[in-house]
Design an enzyme around this catalytic site. Structure first.
Site, short mmCIF file in Angstrom:
data_model
loop_
_atom_site.label_atom_id
_atom_site.label_comp_id
_atom_site.label_asym_id
_atom_site.label_seq_id
_atom_site.Cartn_x
_atom_site.Cartn_y
_atom_site.Cartn_z
N GLU A 121 24.11 -38.10 -8.86
CA GLU A 121 24.32 -38.46 -10.27
C GLU A 121 25.77 -38.34 -10.72
O GLU A 121 26.05 -37.82 -11.80
CB GLU A 121 23.42 -37.59 -11.16
CG GLU A 121 21.94 -37.78 -10.89
CD GLU A 121 21.05 -36.81 -11.64
OE1 GLU A 121 19.97 -37.24 -12.07
OE2 GLU A 121 21.41 -35.63 -11.79
C1 TNX Z 1 17.71 -35.07 -11.00
S1 TNX Z 1 17.57 -34.76 -8.16
C2 TNX Z 1 18.72 -34.22 -10.57
C3 TNX Z 1 18.87 -32.90 -11.18
C4 TNX Z 1 17.86 -32.68 -12.27
C5 TNX Z 1 16.53 -33.23 -11.84
C6 TNX Z 1 15.43 -32.95 -12.79
C7 TNX Z 1 19.01 -34.62 -8.27
C8 TNX Z 1 19.70 -34.68 -7.02
N1 TNX Z 1 19.53 -34.46 -9.50
O1 TNX Z 1 20.17 -32.72 -11.68
O2 TNX Z 1 17.76 -31.31 -12.49
O3 TNX Z 1 16.64 -34.61 -11.67
O4 TNX Z 1 14.21 -33.37 -12.30
#
Ligand code: TNX
Length: 528
Positions: free
Chosen positions: A336
């Protein structure tokens, strides 16, 4: 139900009778208490044969015999400790063979690693493995052959009767992980230890700790002390947060290793870095530190890709974090990174890979790191949902084409922070609702087209903590889904069905009740 009632009645008969019982009634009692049918184990062993009519009764005078090195003795003491709590028996650990004993033996005759053999006969229990780790995994199976009340903290009445079995077992995948986000909400050493004990029951062998994010930095780095003094001072919702001192962290690593669990540290970069950016102004491109963050948005922060101080910082952090983690794996996050340009992202991952290399670790990251120039041997963690609107399975293929291995954590299957259904009071739902059947009905070797068994190191169940404040919350989201994911990682895939699994899972309920685990009574499971 009937069997349990019989046990209780017979158990109290024995205690009130007091005098030495005759052989015949004792045998009759054991036979009546002997569980009938297949033992209900999770994960299911690779090979399990029951021997009808055979069973073992643990006597008050029984010993735990160990043949092996110091590590094997530690496993024997651990087993004795578990059994003493609820049986109230002395269960001395000894090196001398004894009749009616539980014997743990290191043996060259068993495959290595985590493999073990377990024979339960009238004359004794024999657990063999080539390594202490194998013995430890076998001990978890042995616990499940005992009546559920063996997991109670206080002394229970017997008899302690186990079914006669011949088990030969070894894992399908070498990576069976549980991930815990200690950044969004901080969890202290005792909470994490409790989680370690619970995941160990299901033969989980990796604890992936998400140690930094926008909301908090949780591991001590002496060369950048404000990371914890400032960056560790809060959490989601604005509470006091917290962090692990070096001593506390060392205690976590030691405790996990006593359960043959490897701690894999994650320092999330280049996004998810607000806590670090708030702690040190010079890490920001504009030289201005943002305020600490206590919300739950993602994707708004980025390290400054074109400043050299960023890489001095990461070199120091990697050195100090690696020094606190004997594991050869180092997780750089990489997910992300919506505030990092695609070109900068590749530049960053490539430099990060060099830094991790310099500190003699294998780089692991969320599957987005596939966009970088991965070196063979890197590990990518697939976290997007199955193929479909939100799936990004091409990233998994890109990773393997660059020689990386995959750890599978598809969000709509393994994300323990997803709500079970719309009424679940905790959790998120961006990947959908994930009931027990959803988390069980998939296979890591067929989830992604073009990715097969040999590309996959194993599975991992992430537990993000935006909505989770304490151990009760952790338990409620992890149980009963975590054991199914652990089984997918351990047991052979052939013949797997949810209808069969749910019966075995139901048998875990009384164990969790005995351990005071706050689990979700999923309507999909025929709890007893
Ligand atoms: C996605 S999964 C994220 C996290 C969040 C999560 C909540 C991922 C690699 N990143 O930063 O906590 O979703 O479900």
């Amino acid at each position: 139900m009937l069997a349990a009632a019989t046990v209780a009645v017979l158990g109290s008969t024995v205690t009130t009778a007091g005098a030495a019982p005759m052989v015949l009634p004792q045998e009759a009692e054991a036979a009546a208490a002997a569980p009938s049918g297949q033992p209900r184990l999770v994960p299911q062993p690779a090979s399990l044969r029951t021997v009808p009519g055979d069973h073992f009764t643990l006597a008050r005078s029984a010993r735990v015999v160990v043949r092996g090195d110091g590590a094997a003795k530690d496993v024997a003491s651990y087993l004795a400790g578990v059994l003493r709590r609820s049986t109230g028996y002395a269960l001395p650990v000894t090196g001398r063979p004894a009749a009616g004993a539980i014997t743990l033996a290191l043996s060259k005759g068993v495959a290595g690693g985590e493999a073990y053999r377990l024979n339960v006969r009238r004359g004794g229990v024999e657990l063999t493995a080539r390594t202490a780790q194998g013995l430890f995994r076998g001990v978890q199976t042995l616990r499940q052959l005992f009546p559920a009340k063996v997991e109670s903290v206080g002394v229970q009445s017997g008899p302690w009767v186990l079914p006669g079995v011949r088990i030969a077992d070894a894992p399908r995948f070498s990576w069976r992980g549980a991930h815990l986000d200690v950044s969004r909400h901080f969890f202290g050493v005792n909470t994490v230890k409790r989680y370690i004990d619970l995941i160990a029951l299901y033969k989980v062998n990796v604890l992936h700790l998400h140690l930094s994010d926008d909301q908090g930095w949780r591991i001590t780095v002496d060369s950048w002390p404000r990371l914890t003094s400032v960056g560790g001072s809060t959490q989601v919702g604005g509470g006091p947060g917290g962090f692990y001192t070096k001593a506390a962290y060392a205690e976590l690593v030691r405790y996990a290793s006593s359960r043959f669990i490897t701690v894999v540290p994650e320092i999330d970069t280049p996004g998810h870095t607000n806590a670090a950016l708030a702690s040190y102004a010079e890490l920001n491109c504009d030289g201005v530190a943002p305020p600490l963050y206590t919300g739950i948005d993602v994707g708004f922060s980025s390290l400054c890709i074109n400043k050299e101080v960023t890489y001095r910082f990461l070199d120091d952090v990697t050195r100090e974090v690696a020094a606190q983690n004997p594991s050869r794996f180092y997780h750089v996050g990489g997910d992300e990174a919506h505030s990092t340009s695609p070109e900068d992202y590749v530049t960053f991952i490539d430099r990060m890979q060099g830094i991790v290399d310099d500190h003699d670790r294998t780089m692991m990251g969320w599957v987005d790191i596939a966009r970088g120039n991965l070196k063979p041997g890197a590990i990518a963690q697939y976290w997007y949902p199955d193929e479909g609107s939100a799936g990004r399975t091409e990233l998994a293929r890109e990773a393997t084409s660059k020689g990386a291995k995959l750890v599978m954590s598809p969000a709509n299957r393994t994300y323990l922070d997803m709500k079970y259904d719309p009424s679940t009071p905790l959790g998120l739902s961006w990947a959908g609702f994930v009931e027990v059947a959803d988390s069980y009905a998939w296979d890591p070797a067929t989830l992604v087209d073009g990715v097969g068994e040999s590309d996959v190191l194993g599975v991992e169940a992430p537990l993000w903590s935006e909505t989770l404040l304490n151990i009760d919350h952790i338990e409620f989201m992890a149980f009963p889904r975590l054991p199914g994911i652990a089984e997918i990682g351990w047991s052979p895939a052939s013949g797997r069905s949810f209808d069969e699994y749910r019966e075995r899972l139901a048998a875990q309920g009384p164990r969790w009740t005995a351990m005071s685990v706050d689990f979700h009574r999923s309507p999909q499971i025929p709890w007893e």
